[in-house]
Design a protein around this motif. Structure first.
Motif, PDB file in Angstrom:
ATOM      1  N   VAL A 397     128.320  15.599 -77.761  1.00 23.58           N
ATOM      2  CA  VAL A 397     127.536  16.377 -78.735  1.00 23.58           C
ATOM      3  C   VAL A 397     126.673  17.416 -78.031  1.00 23.58           C
ATOM      4  CG1 VAL A 397     125.719  16.226 -80.483  1.00 23.58           C
ATOM      5  CG2 VAL A 397     127.557  14.550 -80.448  1.00 23.58           C
ATOM      6  N   ARG A 398     126.196  17.092 -76.848  1.00 18.84           N
ATOM      7  CA  ARG A 398     125.359  18.047 -76.098  1.00 18.84           C
ATOM      8  C   ARG A 398     126.095  19.356 -75.872  1.00 18.84           C
ATOM      9  NH1 ARG A 398     121.212  18.146 -71.857  1.00 18.84           N
ATOM     10  NH2 ARG A 398     121.677  19.896 -70.500  1.00 18.84           N
ATOM     11  N   ARG A 399     127.353  19.279 -75.422  1.00 18.57           N
ATOM     12  CA  ARG A 399     128.128  20.486 -75.143  1.00 18.57           C
ATOM     13  C   ARG A 399     128.393  21.290 -76.409  1.00 18.57           C
ATOM     14  NH1 ARG A 399     133.278  21.092 -76.076  1.00 18.57           N
ATOM     15  NH2 ARG A 399     133.615  18.842 -76.257  1.00 18.57           N
ATOM     16  N   ILE A 400     128.747  20.591 -77.503  1.00 19.01           N
ATOM     17  CA  ILE A 400     129.086  21.293 -78.744  1.00 19.01           C
ATOM     18  C   ILE A 400     127.872  21.989 -79.329  1.00 19.01           C
ATOM     19  CG2 ILE A 400     129.870  20.952 -81.118  1.00 19.01           C
ATOM     20  CD1 ILE A 400     131.633  18.669 -80.057  1.00 19.01           C
ATOM     21  N   VAL A 401     126.733  21.294 -79.370  1.00 16.39           N
ATOM     22  CA  VAL A 401     125.508  21.902 -79.901  1.00 16.39           C
ATOM     23  C   VAL A 401     125.102  23.109 -79.050  1.00 16.39           C
ATOM     24  CG1 VAL A 401     123.043  21.548 -80.327  1.00 16.39           C
ATOM     25  CG2 VAL A 401     124.676  19.776 -80.964  1.00 16.39           C
ATOM     26  N   ALA A 402     125.190  22.961 -77.728  1.00 15.81           N
ATOM     27  CA  ALA A 402     124.822  24.057 -76.832  1.00 15.81           C
ATOM     28  C   ALA A 402     125.715  25.278 -77.067  1.00 15.81           C
ATOM     29  CB  ALA A 402     124.913  23.601 -75.379  1.00 15.81           C
ATOM     30  N   GLN A 403     127.006  25.063 -77.241  1.00 13.28           N
ATOM     31  CA  GLN A 403     127.929  26.181 -77.468  1.00 13.28           C
ATOM     32  C   GLN A 403     127.629  26.901 -78.778  1.00 13.28           C
ATOM     33  OE1 GLN A 403     131.773  24.297 -77.219  1.00 13.28           O
ATOM     34  NE2 GLN A 403     131.894  24.489 -74.988  1.00 13.28           N
ATOM     35  N   VAL A 404     127.412  26.121 -79.850  1.00 13.56           N
ATOM     36  CA  VAL A 404     127.146  26.724 -81.165  1.00 13.56           C
ATOM     37  C   VAL A 404     125.835  27.506 -81.133  1.00 13.56           C
ATOM     38  CG1 VAL A 404     126.609  26.218 -83.580  1.00 13.56           C
ATOM     39  CG2 VAL A 404     128.490  25.016 -82.443  1.00 13.56           C
ATOM     40  N   VAL A 405     124.774  26.895 -80.599  1.00 13.61           N
ATOM     41  CA  VAL A 405     123.463  27.551 -80.574  1.00 13.61           C
ATOM     42  C   VAL A 405     123.501  28.795 -79.701  1.00 13.61           C
ATOM     43  CG1 VAL A 405     121.051  27.287 -79.866  1.00 13.61           C
ATOM     44  CG2 VAL A 405     122.198  25.440 -81.099  1.00 13.61           C
ATOM     45  N   GLU A 406     124.148  28.707 -78.542  1.00 17.24           N
ATOM     46  CA  GLU A 406     124.222  29.868 -77.639  1.00 17.24           C
ATOM     47  C   GLU A 406     124.939  31.038 -78.307  1.00 17.24           C
ATOM     48  OE1 GLU A 406     125.960  31.058 -73.214  1.00 17.24           O
ATOM     49  OE2 GLU A 406     125.906  28.952 -73.847  1.00 17.24           O
ATOM     50  N   LYS A 407     126.052  30.770 -78.946  1.00 21.37           N
ATOM     51  CA  LYS A 407     126.833  31.834 -79.586  1.00 21.37           C
ATOM     52  C   LYS A 407     126.080  32.448 -80.765  1.00 21.37           C
ATOM     53  CE  LYS A 407     131.101  32.570 -82.214  1.00 21.37           C
ATOM     54  NZ  LYS A 407     132.310  31.914 -82.796  1.00 21.37           N
ATOM     55  N   GLU A 408     125.567  31.617 -81.662  1.00 18.54           N
ATOM     56  CA  GLU A 408     124.928  32.113 -82.878  1.00 18.54           C
ATOM     57  C   GLU A 408     123.580  32.778 -82.579  1.00 18.54           C
ATOM     58  OE1 GLU A 408     126.223  32.017 -86.055  1.00 18.54           O
ATOM     59  OE2 GLU A 408     128.056  31.411 -85.020  1.00 18.54           O
ATOM     60  N   LEU A 409     122.799  32.191 -81.678  1.00 19.45           N
ATOM     61  CA  LEU A 409     121.486  32.755 -81.375  1.00 19.45           C
ATOM     62  C   LEU A 409     121.623  34.074 -80.617  1.00 19.45           C
ATOM     63  CD1 LEU A 409     118.460  32.339 -81.655  1.00 19.45           C
ATOM     64  CD2 LEU A 409     118.491  31.040 -79.527  1.00 19.45           C
ATOM     65  N   THR A 410     122.576  34.170 -79.712  1.00 20.24           N
ATOM     66  CA  THR A 410     122.815  35.433 -79.009  1.00 20.24           C
ATOM     67  C   THR A 410     123.172  36.538 -79.994  1.00 20.24           C
ATOM     68  OG1 THR A 410     123.567  34.252 -77.037  1.00 20.24           O
ATOM     69  CG2 THR A 410     124.177  36.562 -77.218  1.00 20.24           C
ATOM     70  N   ALA A 411     123.988  36.192 -80.987  1.00 25.20           N
ATOM     71  CA  ALA A 411     124.344  37.174 -82.018  1.00 25.20           C
ATOM     72  C   ALA A 411     123.100  37.619 -82.790  1.00 25.20           C
ATOM     73  CB  ALA A 411     125.384  36.579 -82.963  1.00 25.20           C
ATOM     74  N   LEU A 413     119.930  37.639 -81.645  1.00 26.63           N
ATOM     75  CA  LEU A 413     119.023  38.391 -80.781  1.00 26.63           C
ATOM     76  C   LEU A 413     119.572  39.751 -80.389  1.00 26.63           C
ATOM     77  CD1 LEU A 413     117.707  35.526 -78.448  1.00 26.63           C
ATOM     78  CD2 LEU A 413     116.616  36.488 -80.469  1.00 26.63           C
ATOM     79  N   THR A 414     120.873  39.951 -80.537  1.00 29.73           N
ATOM     80  CA  THR A 414     121.480  41.235 -80.180  1.00 29.73           C
ATOM     81  C   THR A 414     121.929  42.007 -81.414  1.00 29.73           C
ATOM     82  OG1 THR A 414     123.626  40.112 -79.875  1.00 29.73           O
ATOM     83  CG2 THR A 414     122.242  40.435 -77.909  1.00 29.73           C
ATOM     84  N   ALA A 415     121.480  41.584 -82.592  1.00 31.51           N
ATOM     85  CA  ALA A 415     121.868  42.259 -83.831  1.00 31.51           C
ATOM     86  C   ALA A 415     121.324  43.685 -83.837  1.00 31.51           C
ATOM     87  CB  ALA A 415     121.357  41.492 -85.043  1.00 31.51           C
ATOM     88  N   THR A 416     122.039  44.585 -84.525  1.00 27.37           N
ATOM     89  CA  THR A 416     121.655  46.002 -84.531  1.00 27.37           C
ATOM     90  C   THR A 416     120.911  46.416 -85.797  1.00 27.37           C
ATOM     91  OG1 THR A 416     123.856  46.529 -85.421  1.00 27.37           O
ATOM     92  CG2 THR A 416     123.571  46.664 -83.023  1.00 27.37           C
ATOM     93  N   ALA A 417     120.836  45.539 -86.793  1.00 31.04           N
ATOM     94  CA  ALA A 417     120.105  45.870 -88.017  1.00 31.04           C
ATOM     95  C   ALA A 417     118.634  46.117 -87.685  1.00 31.04           C
ATOM     96  CB  ALA A 417     120.239  44.747 -89.039  1.00 31.04           C
ATOM     97  N   ARG A 418     118.035  47.117 -88.331  1.00 30.94           N
ATOM     98  CA  ARG A 418     116.686  47.556 -87.975  1.00 30.94           C
ATOM     99  C   ARG A 418     115.654  46.433 -88.151  1.00 30.94           C
ATOM    100  NH1 ARG A 418     113.593  52.889 -90.446  1.00 30.94           N
ATOM    101  NH2 ARG A 418     111.688  52.690 -89.193  1.00 30.94           N
TER     102      ARG A 418
END
Length: 701
Positions: A397-411, A413-418
């Motif tokens: 579960v540690r690996r799966i949660v880390a992968q989901v959070v890393e992918k979604e949170l990066t998206a 924090l790098t969003a282009t909407a004002r």
């Protein structure tokens, strides 16, 4: 003591069935006090919740009865009433009498559930002096009763009671059909009386804890309706005057939960991070022949996170597995926190020049400061540590949660909407500010020690410090106004009493940002003088004074200033309050000079309230003594001379102090938010509803 040769097999005990539960209840429910009593209730409620989680049933009702029993009813599928072939017992009897029996060991009945060990219902049954279960299935209402785990039938009178005559069942207990159910209506109703032989005499069901758990569960399963009724009429509870009922249903799910958990001003919106992953594990699988074989099984883990950052520094993280709270964390929480730190370190490093972060890297506490998050994972047969299910142990579960959070949170924090970019910019600045504050506090702690009288040059000029180096005996008086400061300097003992004056009303830190607080001269001076830092990095051991005493005038303005000061301590120096080192001085309101016949000296009496004043005057009249008119009413500390201030407010031998404590942090935070927060409407309603309680004499006008 018997010799070793006398220790043989006949000295060994083998506990059969539910005997083990009654012999060692702590192994299954943790303790036999109120906490263990509530744990039993959670076991029954969680069975109903698992039905709702599997998509069967949308309603759960929990009722606390006056006779000490508790009842849980749901509209799920109902416990199977047919005969289980291997045991020859009905499904109801199997569930309530056999340890490690149930529908959650595979077979597809529950894809994800809170129940895992098959001991919940049977443990509650074993620890109950009476348990009644009714099942609605197939158009009939089936009923079965138990006494301390033994099936049978009670011969009740006008109402059910554990003391009623009991007839044990012969071998397999037949289910009694007691009525007809409406077409298509199914469900289970369980009512039980906890056994007084097992639980301590002071064990009680907590309606407050039950309501909090019901609210939490309703947030985790959108659309589920949970009703909690308290019919006990216990003194000091909402149901004291009559039956109390609360209904919980939230369609917004964990996003609403996050908003409920944090009343502070937000830095970001509530962000939802969702995803899933698969893993394989080798587990024993129960075959049709009743034997287990080790097999590779493919599992799916669904991850759903709602989180938000606010202007404060407190962290609220609520992790759940299949809607079961895991307060001590586990692999899902460690995966979430590691991914969070990794993503923010990458973002800060990428924008180091713009954020002026240099080569420093954020720590976990810097990222978690001000964050409120609800973390939920759903998977079949998770591995917990112990029956109390407080820590998740499934490694994948540690690996799966880390992968989901890393992918979604990066998206995110790098969003282009004002609007999104503005929130991200403020959030990254907050994280970097926390990082700099932590590094500064660590440097200060390493290089600074408590200043003595010769080293106060770095302290504010208006601080009148004390001479002692002993922190435990030192006291800091925060004095309202310069007029009171002059009197206080003459009244204090400079050996151990320091004075810091503040001018007027300080900044309301409940609404202000960290930068506003640090740029405010009064707040910055106070934080500097106390010496332990501020916020998450506050170090209680570095505090320069053993007591901090708020000495304000005994009027409305003084109460307001005291509230502002307490808000500052509560928000940014909370360990001082939690350690009981913050006090409010209690200056007198009146000074009475009593005259005694035949004596030239007059007795001086100080009173601290209007009631005490009238009581004192009545006592003097009863004793035939007169007093000087008019009675002096102190509006402020500056009206006292040094001897009076020392005698009444500052001298430890005579003064009265009121210690400020936090018995319940969440309740205190709600009061501070109501009185000092940015939301005006609740404060206006509070003032209007309490207007009749105002004493107009206290207004200095």
């Amino acid at each position: 003591m018997p010799a070793a040769s006398e220790y043989s097999a006949r000295h060994l005990s083998v506990l059969e069935g539910l005997e083990a539960v009654r012999k060692r209840p702590g192994m299954y429910i943790g303790s036999t006090d109120s906490r263990g009593l509530m744990h039993c209730l959670w076991e029954i409620i969680d069975n109903s919740v698992d039905e709702a989680l599997a998509g069967h049933g949308q309603s759960i009702e929990v009722t606390l009865h006056p006779d000490g029993s508790v009842e849980v009813a749901d509209n799920g599928r109902g416990i199977p009433v047919d005969v289980e072939p291997r045991t020859g017992l009905t499904g109801v009897e199997v569930v309530f009498t056999k340890l490690h029996a149930g529908g959650k060991f595979g077979g597809g009945s529950y894809a994800a559930s809170g129940g895992l060990h098959g001991v919940g219902a049977s443990v509650v049954n074993a620890l109950s002096s009476r348990l009644d279960v009714e099942v609605m299935r197939g158009g009939k209402v089936h009923r079965l009763s138990f006494r301390r785990g033994e099936p049978g039938r009670f011969e009740d009178g006008s109402r059910p009671t554990p003391e009623a005559p009991f007839v044990p069942a012969e071998e397999a207990a037949p289910l009694e059909v007691v009525g007809r159910a409406k077409r298509g209506q199914t469900g289970t109703r369980v009512r039980y009386w906890a056994d007084e032989q097992i639980f301590t005499p002071d064990a009680r069901f907590s309606a407050q804890d039950l309501q909090a758990r019901a609210r939490q569960t309703a947030y985790l399963i959108p659309g589920l309706r949970i009703t909690v009724r308290d019919l006990r009429r216990l003194p000091g509870t909402p149901g004291e005057s009559g039956p109390a009922e609360e209904v919980y249903q939230y369609d917004g799910g964990i996003a609403e939960f996050v908003e409920h958990l944090t009343p502070a001003a937000p830095v970001t919106d509530v962000w939802r991070l969702q995803g899933s992953g698969t893993f394989t594990e080798r587990v024993p699988v129960l075959g049709e022949d009743g034997r287990t074989q080790m097999q590779e099984v493919k599992r799916t883990c669904e991850v759903d996170v709602a989180l938000r950052w606010d202007v404060g520094y407190e962290t609220v993280l609520r992790p759940f597995v299949n809607i079961i709270a895991t307060p001590k964390g586990g692999t899902h929480q460690s995966g979430f926190e590691s991914a969070l730190l990794k993503v923010f370190r990458a973002q800060v490093e990428a924008g180091a020049r713009r954020l002026k972060a240099g080569s420093d890297r954020p720590d976990k506490d810097d990222v978690l400061a001000g964050m409120t998050a609800v973390l939920t994972v759903r998977l079949a047969e998770p591995q917990f540590e112990g029956q109390t299910k407080e820590i998740l142990g499934t490694p994948a579960v540690r690996r799966i949660v880390a992968q989901v959070v890393e992918k979604e949170l990066t998206a995110r924090l790098t969003a282009t909407a004002r609007a999104q970019k503005q929130q991200v910019a403020v959030l990254l600045e907050k994280v970097v500010a926390e990082m700099k504050s932590r590094i500064s506090a660590r440097t200060h702690k390493e290089n600074q020690r408590r200043k003595n009288a010769l080293e106060t040059s770095t302290m504010p000029a208006k601080l009148a410090d004390c001479r002692t180096d002993d922190v435990a005996s030192s006291e800091l008086f925060i004095v309202e106004g310069d007029s009171a400061l002059g009197t206080a300097k003459l009244a204090r003992s400079s050996d151990f009493q320091a004075l810091l004056p503040i001018r007027g009303k300080i900044l309301n830190v409940q609404k202000a940002s960290v930068s506003d607080i640090l740029s405010n001269a009064e707040c910055a001076a106070l934080i500097q003088v106390v010496g332990g830092g501020a916020g998450r990095s506050f170090d209680l051991d570095a505090a320069r004074y053993g007591k901090v005493i708020l000495m304000t005038d005994a009027d409305v303005d003084g109460a307001h200033i005291r509230t502002l000061l307490l808000t500052l301590f509560f928000r940014y120096m909370r360990p001082m309050v939690e350690a009981g080192r913050v006090y409010a001085a209690v200056p007198p309101l009146h000074r009475i000079e009593a005259v005694t016949r035949g004596r030239k000296e007059r007795e001086v009496v100080y009173t601290y309230s209007e009631q005490e004043l009238h009581a004192t005057l009545a006592r003097l009249e009863a004793e035939g003594r007169s007093y000087k008119e008019p009675i002096q009413r102190y509006k402020g500390l500056g009206e006292m001379d040094a001897d009076q201030l020392a005698e009444t407010t500052m001298d430890p031998r005579h003064r009265m102090l009121r210690r400020v404590t936090i018995s319940e942090v969440e309740a205190a935070e709600k009061v501070f938010e109501l009185l000092m927060g940015s939301a005006v409407a609740p404060r206006k309603a509070f003032i209007v509803s309490h207007a009749d309680e105002l004493d107009r004499e206290r207004i200095d006008a």
